[in-house]
Design a protein around this motif. Structure first.
Motif, PDB file in Angstrom:
ATOM      1  N   TRP A   1       7.788 -11.252 -19.296  1.00 51.59           N
ATOM      2  CA  TRP A   1       7.411 -10.207 -18.145  1.00 51.59           C
ATOM      3  C   TRP A   1       7.455 -10.924 -16.844  1.00 51.59           C
ATOM      4  CZ3 TRP A   1       7.542  -5.260 -17.617  1.00 51.59           C
ATOM      5  CH2 TRP A   1       7.313  -4.732 -16.424  1.00 51.59           C
ATOM      6  N   ARG A   2       8.380 -10.336 -15.926  1.00 49.66           N
ATOM      7  CA  ARG A   2       8.391 -10.917 -14.545  1.00 49.66           C
ATOM      8  C   ARG A   2       8.118  -9.865 -13.290  1.00 49.66           C
ATOM      9  NH1 ARG A   2      14.246 -10.725 -12.263  1.00 49.66           N
ATOM     10  NH2 ARG A   2      15.305  -9.449 -13.596  1.00 49.66           N
ATOM     11  N   ARG A   3       6.993 -10.409 -12.854  1.00 47.65           N
ATOM     12  CA  ARG A   3       6.262  -9.617 -11.786  1.00 47.65           C
ATOM     13  C   ARG A   3       7.467  -9.598 -10.579  1.00 47.65           C
ATOM     14  NH1 ARG A   3       3.267  -9.526  -7.085  1.00 47.65           N
ATOM     15  NH2 ARG A   3       1.628  -8.024  -7.034  1.00 47.65           N
ATOM     16  N   LEU A   4       7.550  -8.218 -10.250  1.00 47.06           N
ATOM     17  CA  LEU A   4       8.720  -7.901  -9.168  1.00 47.06           C
ATOM     18  C   LEU A   4       8.201  -6.858  -8.313  1.00 47.06           C
ATOM     19  CD1 LEU A   4      11.812  -6.368 -10.592  1.00 47.06           C
ATOM     20  CD2 LEU A   4       9.684  -6.417 -11.753  1.00 47.06           C
ATOM     21  N   CYS A   5       8.680  -6.571  -7.058  1.00 47.82           N
ATOM     22  CA  CYS A   5       8.258  -5.791  -6.097  1.00 47.82           C
ATOM     23  C   CYS A   5       9.698  -5.289  -5.721  1.00 47.82           C
ATOM     24  CB  CYS A   5       7.610  -6.156  -4.952  1.00 47.82           C
ATOM     25  SG  CYS A   5       7.194  -4.803  -3.727  1.00 47.82           S
ATOM     26  N   LEU A   6      10.051  -4.148  -5.960  1.00 46.65           N
ATOM     27  CA  LEU A   6      11.268  -3.558  -5.338  1.00 46.65           C
ATOM     28  C   LEU A   6      11.256  -2.413  -4.316  1.00 46.65           C
ATOM     29  CD1 LEU A   6      13.447  -3.047  -8.715  1.00 46.65           C
ATOM     30  CD2 LEU A   6      13.399  -5.161  -7.347  1.00 46.65           C
ATOM     31  N   LEU A   7      10.181  -2.543  -3.683  1.00 39.79           N
ATOM     32  CA  LEU A   7       9.795  -1.423  -2.357  1.00 39.79           C
ATOM     33  C   LEU A   7      10.391  -1.993  -1.445  1.00 39.79           C
ATOM     34  CD1 LEU A   7       5.878  -1.228  -2.935  1.00 39.79           C
ATOM     35  CD2 LEU A   7       7.599   0.396  -3.709  1.00 39.79           C
ATOM     36  N   PRO A   8      11.097  -0.848  -0.705  1.00 38.13           N
ATOM     37  CA  PRO A   8      11.787  -1.244   0.492  1.00 38.13           C
ATOM     38  C   PRO A   8      10.503  -1.601   1.471  1.00 38.13           C
ATOM     39  CG  PRO A   8      12.719   0.927  -0.470  1.00 38.13           C
ATOM     40  CD  PRO A   8      11.471   0.396  -1.121  1.00 38.13           C
ATOM     41  N   PRO A   9      10.746  -1.983   2.919  1.00 42.58           N
ATOM     42  CA  PRO A   9       9.804  -2.415   3.798  1.00 42.58           C
ATOM     43  C   PRO A   9       8.829  -1.098   3.984  1.00 42.58           C
ATOM     44  CG  PRO A   9      11.848  -3.325   4.266  1.00 42.58           C
ATOM     45  CD  PRO A   9      12.189  -2.243   3.292  1.00 42.58           C
ATOM     46  N   ASP A  10       7.534  -1.530   4.261  1.00 40.38           N
ATOM     47  CA  ASP A  10       6.850  -0.546   4.859  1.00 40.38           C
ATOM     48  C   ASP A  10       7.141  -0.438   6.385  1.00 40.38           C
ATOM     49  OD1 ASP A  10       4.779   1.303   5.380  1.00 40.38           O
ATOM     50  OD2 ASP A  10       3.164  -0.294   4.965  1.00 40.38           O
ATOM     51  N   ILE A  11       6.809   0.611   6.866  1.00 38.51           N
ATOM     52  CA  ILE A  11       7.238   1.004   8.278  1.00 38.51           C
ATOM     53  C   ILE A  11       6.120   0.346   9.220  1.00 38.51           C
ATOM     54  CG2 ILE A  11       5.882   3.221   8.286  1.00 38.51           C
ATOM     55  CD1 ILE A  11       8.337   4.218  10.025  1.00 38.51           C
ATOM     56  N   GLY A  12       6.441  -0.206  10.374  1.00 39.93           N
ATOM     57  CA  GLY A  12       5.637  -0.893  11.129  1.00 39.93           C
ATOM     58  C   GLY A  12       4.738  -0.272  11.966  1.00 39.93           C
ATOM     59  N   ASP A  13       4.978   0.923  12.263  1.00 36.99           N
ATOM     60  CA  ASP A  13       4.259   1.663  13.228  1.00 36.99           C
ATOM     61  C   ASP A  13       3.638   3.038  12.496  1.00 36.99           C
ATOM     62  OD1 ASP A  13       6.593   3.226  12.858  1.00 36.99           O
ATOM     63  OD2 ASP A  13       6.922   3.670  14.850  1.00 36.99           O
ATOM     64  N   PHE A  14       3.273   2.734  11.123  1.00 35.80           N
ATOM     65  CA  PHE A  14       2.649   4.087  10.551  1.00 35.80           C
ATOM     66  C   PHE A  14       1.338   4.338  11.070  1.00 35.80           C
ATOM     67  CE2 PHE A  14       0.104   5.990   7.335  1.00 35.80           C
ATOM     68  CZ  PHE A  14       1.030   6.799   6.430  1.00 35.80           C
ATOM     69  N   ILE A  15       1.368   5.846  11.273  1.00 34.32           N
ATOM     70  CA  ILE A  15       0.283   6.386  11.991  1.00 34.32           C
ATOM     71  C   ILE A  15      -0.191   7.361  11.140  1.00 34.32           C
ATOM     72  CG2 ILE A  15      -0.332   7.562  14.067  1.00 34.32           C
ATOM     73  CD1 ILE A  15       1.733   6.078  15.542  1.00 34.32           C
ATOM     74  N   GLY A  16      -1.723   7.559  11.030  1.00 36.12           N
ATOM     75  CA  GLY A  16      -2.485   8.851  10.687  1.00 36.12           C
ATOM     76  C   GLY A  16      -2.366   8.810   9.174  1.00 36.12           C
ATOM     77  N   ARG A  17      -2.407  10.105   8.565  1.00 36.95           N
ATOM     78  CA  ARG A  17      -2.358  10.532   7.148  1.00 36.95           C
ATOM     79  C   ARG A  17      -3.425   9.773   6.231  1.00 36.95           C
ATOM     80  NH1 ARG A  17       0.871  14.743   7.782  1.00 36.95           N
ATOM     81  NH2 ARG A  17       3.029  14.245   8.092  1.00 36.95           N
ATOM     82  N   SER A  18      -4.777   9.691   7.059  1.00 34.45           N
ATOM     83  CA  SER A  18      -5.857   8.893   6.420  1.00 34.45           C
ATOM     84  C   SER A  18      -6.248   9.777   5.159  1.00 34.45           C
ATOM     85  CB  SER A  18      -7.129   8.780   7.443  1.00 34.45           C
ATOM     86  OG  SER A  18      -7.543  10.025   7.866  1.00 34.45           O
ATOM     87  N   ALA A  19      -6.314  11.242   5.430  1.00 35.48           N
ATOM     88  CA  ALA A  19      -6.781  12.073   4.076  1.00 35.48           C
ATOM     89  C   ALA A  19      -5.902  12.132   2.926  1.00 35.48           C
ATOM     90  CB  ALA A  19      -6.977  13.621   4.634  1.00 35.48           C
ATOM     91  N   GLU A  20      -4.665  12.019   3.264  1.00 39.77           N
ATOM     92  CA  GLU A  20      -3.695  12.206   2.045  1.00 39.77           C
ATOM     93  C   GLU A  20      -3.725  10.649   1.452  1.00 39.77           C
ATOM     94  OE1 GLU A  20      -3.021  13.167   5.191  1.00 39.77           O
ATOM     95  OE2 GLU A  20      -2.154  15.080   5.262  1.00 39.77           O
ATOM     96  N   ILE A  21      -3.811   9.436   2.234  1.00 37.17           N
ATOM     97  CA  ILE A  21      -3.844   8.207   1.539  1.00 37.17           C
ATOM     98  C   ILE A  21      -4.987   8.073   0.753  1.00 37.17           C
ATOM     99  CG2 ILE A  21      -4.201   5.895   2.160  1.00 37.17           C
ATOM    100  CD1 ILE A  21      -2.687   6.230   4.625  1.00 37.17           C
ATOM    101  N   LYS A  22      -6.083   8.789   1.212  1.00 33.38           N
ATOM    102  CA  LYS A  22      -7.361   8.807   0.304  1.00 33.38           C
ATOM    103  C   LYS A  22      -7.350   9.347  -0.805  1.00 33.38           C
ATOM    104  CE  LYS A  22     -12.383   9.554   0.559  1.00 33.38           C
ATOM    105  NZ  LYS A  22     -13.418  10.298   1.528  1.00 33.38           N
ATOM    106  N   SER A  23      -6.754  10.576  -1.009  1.00 34.84           N
ATOM    107  CA  SER A  23      -6.193  11.319  -2.102  1.00 34.84           C
ATOM    108  C   SER A  23      -5.474  10.729  -2.788  1.00 34.84           C
ATOM    109  CB  SER A  23      -5.659  12.753  -1.487  1.00 34.84           C
ATOM    110  OG  SER A  23      -5.252  13.529  -2.630  1.00 34.84           O
ATOM    111  N   ILE A  24      -4.240  10.155  -2.402  1.00 32.98           N
ATOM    112  CA  ILE A  24      -3.475   9.413  -3.663  1.00 32.98           C
ATOM    113  C   ILE A  24      -3.875   8.235  -4.171  1.00 32.98           C
ATOM    114  CG2 ILE A  24      -1.096   8.118  -3.457  1.00 32.98           C
ATOM    115  CD1 ILE A  24      -0.289   9.901  -1.081  1.00 32.98           C
ATOM    116  N   THR A  25      -4.410   7.544  -3.331  1.00 37.56           N
ATOM    117  CA  THR A  25      -5.382   5.995  -3.830  1.00 37.56           C
ATOM    118  C   THR A  25      -6.581   6.463  -4.861  1.00 37.56           C
ATOM    119  OG1 THR A  25      -6.447   5.824  -2.044  1.00 37.56           O
ATOM    120  CG2 THR A  25      -4.594   4.677  -1.945  1.00 37.56           C
ATOM    121  N   ALA A  26      -7.182   7.696  -4.461  1.00 35.84           N
ATOM    122  CA  ALA A  26      -8.136   8.066  -5.408  1.00 35.84           C
ATOM    123  C   ALA A  26      -7.722   8.420  -6.969  1.00 35.84           C
ATOM    124  CB  ALA A  26      -8.720   9.410  -4.973  1.00 35.84           C
ATOM    125  N   ALA A  27      -6.472   8.858  -6.854  1.00 35.77           N
ATOM    126  CA  ALA A  27      -5.584   9.249  -8.135  1.00 35.77           C
ATOM    127  C   ALA A  27      -5.393   7.937  -9.142  1.00 35.77           C
ATOM    128  CB  ALA A  27      -4.435   9.831  -7.926  1.00 35.77           C
TER     129      ALA A  27
END
Length: 743
Positions: free
Chosen positions: A258-284
């Motif tokens: 196994w080789r650990r890898l990250c193929l995610l495109p870059p995160d956006i630099g000025d991400f704003i808000g969505r705290s409720a949605e983030i909490k819901s997703i990470t809780a899953a």
């Protein structure tokens, strides 16, 4: 400007190397490894001065930033951006070797999955040539140390992947040299030793292959107190029996290296808000279950689904320690990707040689599930078309997480937590605009800024486009863009900036529709109602309810409508974003006849009138000339009151729309049955406005009969308090209507 951090920091501007002092180099290197993300002053203190910075260090950070900007010349202020909580390196003005390395390795893996082995080797060579030594050599803080280890791991994975391709092509001598060096750097890593054993055996050097295993075995026992993995021991036994097929295929299928890898495109630099949605997703992710945690994010085109998914995925990297996979499925395009193609790409990323990837989609799915079995891997599937495209890409074991974005809710995926993304709040939308143009311009023209957000419907893509246009013209007053966005007929033409085009994004969904569903979308848009229900959609379309239901389901599935909520009357309500309605009106003007549009609205007004008449038949004071002694004495039922309340805004809008478009008599019939409810429930201004609008339309149309009727109703509106006092049926306070008579 070019920044190189794969070694000691090097800065080039226009081909000229820029020299910086050690502390300035440390500051710029820290911003570089967190490019497009805000780095707090505290983090910068840790990286530059260590765990015990001086009391004046925070002020020194600001001085260092100023010094670095000055050293970088004209590009300095553009590349290092000040934020409230720290500083951000803007990659729009910077070339970073880490970014180039990641892109090249991804291209190499893709080439390998497509069977282009020579091209893959060349791309890996180009990527690895970017390395000049130990990465981030200028940093010794906690961030620098952890990022250095990560980058070294990514480099090692690229070397191993290149070695596997070479081994399959018979370039055994190259592999021996490379893996001997890599095994020396990582004396307890099984993968380079396994590849070295394969290469030595293929070169006719079995004794050296066996000695490689014995040396590794001794180190495992002495330093770790354990045996090597079962798969490596099985490889050793095959070497002893001289029963090893040349090449790495056996190791891939059996050993699960196994080789650990990250193929995610870059995160956006000025991400704003969505705290409720983030909490819901990470809780899953935290829930323990017998199946993988699946989260599906859905919403209108341009509402920020991909932005949210990538932000959460980057935040959750520590939760999924075995890596993160990413695939763009192009579900909203004319050519969505086939699952078999995506599986081949992901298997290649996981190190499976192209020669050993099965041909069939089912076999590829089985091999994919086998490769990630019991691993903690996050799989991001961006822009899925439907459940059929997604299902073959799902893992079979519960430790994995799947994050899907789609314009529709993917309601057919069992066990899925769904996040229906709405437009952000006004404050969050304003923050998004502020991140593009700065607080100063918003403070100068706050009303124009609010108008821009309102006319963009707070849709993130639209706000970003508006911000990009304003940022490109620093002297352009906000009120000018607000004025341009005020015209419904040209608003979408204004929402284009560089590669961002809102109309094109909506067009992708429209192009997916059948002819019947396109007609449904056009008519729903032309109705221009904030929300609709099943009965109103059926009336608009003039088709059986079941056929209308199918069109609604399709429009929801492609993100052109959303299931809004259940109203007080128990009716499901559906919503079109105002910019999507603008698009619908545009295509209706181009493809539908005016007669078709008038007939649709006439059907809707007629259906509304029938329903209002049924709901208000028991109410006192219907606004038609009649004998007061014959007035009904019962109250409307609770269900009727609930329905009238839920539909109040639409009924008012329909009266005004019918009057404005020349359906004067239809508007008069609807207002005659709607106004009593409005008066009885205290909405006097709405009732007056409707009566005046229909009276004026009748006068302009020369419809004297309707005009006279509306005149009588207006007079009766003035006398409603007197009637209420006489009949005792209008439960309103005395004097409510005095002073509000209509002329």
């Amino acid at each position: 400007m070019t920044l190189s951090v794969l070694g000691s920091l090097e800065i080039y501007i226009g081909g000229r190397k820029i020299a910086l002092t050690p502390q300035r180099r440390a500051l710029l290197a820290t911003l570089a490894i967190e490019a497009n993300h805000v780095v707090s002053i505290d983090r910068l203190l840790d990286e530059i001065w260590g765990e015990a910075p001086s009391q004046t260090a925070a002020g020194r950070v600001r001085t260092l930033v100023s010094d670095v900007r000055m050293a970088l010349g004209a590009v300095g202020p553009k590349v290092i951006v000040t934020r409230n909580s720290g500083y951000l390196l803007d990659l729009e003005h910077t070339e970073l070797d880490v970014t180039a390395f990641t892109a090249l390795t991804q291209e190499a893996n893709l080439a390998h999955s497509q069977g282009r082995a020579e091209a893959a080797i060349e791309l890996f060579d180009e990527a690895l040539d970017l390395w000049r030594g130990e990465p981030l050599a200028d940093l010794r803080g906690p961030l620098g140390i952890s990022e250095t280890q990560r980058l070294l791991g990514v480099r090692r994975a690229a070397i191993e992947a290149r070695a596997e391709i070479k081994l399959a092509r018979g370039q055994h001598v190259d592999v021996i040299a490379e893996m001997t060096s890599l095994a020396g750097e990582y004396p307890l890593s099984e993968r380079p030793h396994a590849l070295l054993m394969h290469a030595l055996h293929a070169c006719g050097r079995p004794a050296e292959a066996l000695r490689t295993y014995r040396d590794l075995h001794s180190r495992f026992v002495a330093e770790l107190g354990i045996e090597p993995s079962l798969q490596l021991r099985e490889l050793h036994q095959k070497l002893l029996a001289d029963d090893l097929v040349p090449g790495p295929a056996e190791w891939h299928r059996g050993a699960r290296l196994w080789r650990r890898l990250c193929l995610l495109p870059p995160d956006i630099g000025d991400f704003i808000g969505r705290s409720a949605e983030i909490k819901s997703i990470t809780a899953a992710w935290k829930k323990r279950a017998s199946s993988p945690a699946i989260v599906a994010i859905s919403g209108f085109p341009g509402v920020g689904k991909t932005t949210l998914a990538l932000h959460v995925a980057h935040q959750s990297r520590s939760r999924f320690a075995d890596g993160q996979l990413y695939a763009h499925l192009h579900g909203a395009s004319a050519a969505p990707r086939e699952p078999a193609e995506v599986l081949a790409e992901m298997l290649s990323s996981l190190g499976v040689d192209g020669a050993h990837i099965p041909d069939g989609a089912e076999e590829r799915a089985a091999l994919f599930r086998d490769r990630i079995a019991d691993r903690e891997v996050l799989i991001v599937l961006d822009d899925a078309r439907d459940e059929a495209q997604v299902e073959p890409l799902l893992p079979g074991t519960p430790n994995c997480g799947i994050l899907i974005t789609s314009r529709g809710p993917l309601s057919g995926l069992p066990g899925t937590q769904r996040v229906a993304l709405e437009v952000p709040s006004e404050d969050e939308a304003c923050d998004l605009l502020r991140s593009a143009i700065g607080q100063e311009r918003i403070s100068r023209e706050p009303q124009a800024a609010r108008e821009i957000l309102q006319r963009c419907g707070r849709l993130p893509l639209a706000v970003r486009i508006a911000g990009a246009r304003l940022a490109a013209r620093p002297s352009w007053p906000l009120r000018q863009l607000a004025a341009r966005l005020s015209d419904d007929s040209t608003r979408l033409d204004e929402l284009v900036a560089r590669r961002m085009d809102l109309r094109a994004s909506i067009q992708l969904s429209y192009d997916m529709l059948s002819a019947a569903d396109r007609r449904a979308f056009r008519l729903i848009g032309v109705a221009s109602l904030d929300t609709l229900t099943d009965w109103s959609i059926t009336a608009l379309l003039g088709v059986p309810a079941r056929e209308a239901d199918r069109s609604v389901e399709t429009l929801v599935a492609v993100g052109l409508m959303t299931a809004h909520d259940i109203d007080a009357a128990g009716q499901p309500r559906y919503q079109c974003h105002n910019l999507i309605r603008d698009f619908a009106i545009d295509v209706a003007d181009e493809t539908a006849s005016q007669q078709e549009l008038r007939e649709a609205m006439a059907r809707l007004v007629l259906a509304a009138t029938a329903r209002v008449r049924a709901a208000t038949s028991a109410m006192p004071l219907p606004l038609i000339p009649m004998d007061l002694d014959a007035m009904p004495r019962t109250e409307p039922s609770r269900a009727d009151r609930s329905w009238l309340g839920a539909e109040r805004a639409n009924l008012t809008a329909l009266v005004l729309s019918a009057a404005r478009t020349g359906n004067v008599r239809a508007a008069a019939d609807l207002v005659a049955w709607t106004a009593p409810f409005l008066l009885a429930s205290g909405h006097y201004n709405e009732a007056t406005h409707m009566l005046d609008a229909v009276h004026l339309a009748a006068t302009h149309a020369g419809d004297s009969a309707t005009g006279t009727r509306m005149g009588l109703l207006r007079l009766q509106r003035v006398e409603d308090e007197r009637v209420a006092a006489g009949a005792g049926r209008m439960h309103v306070k005395s004097g409510t209507h005095r002073g509000s008579e209509v002329g």
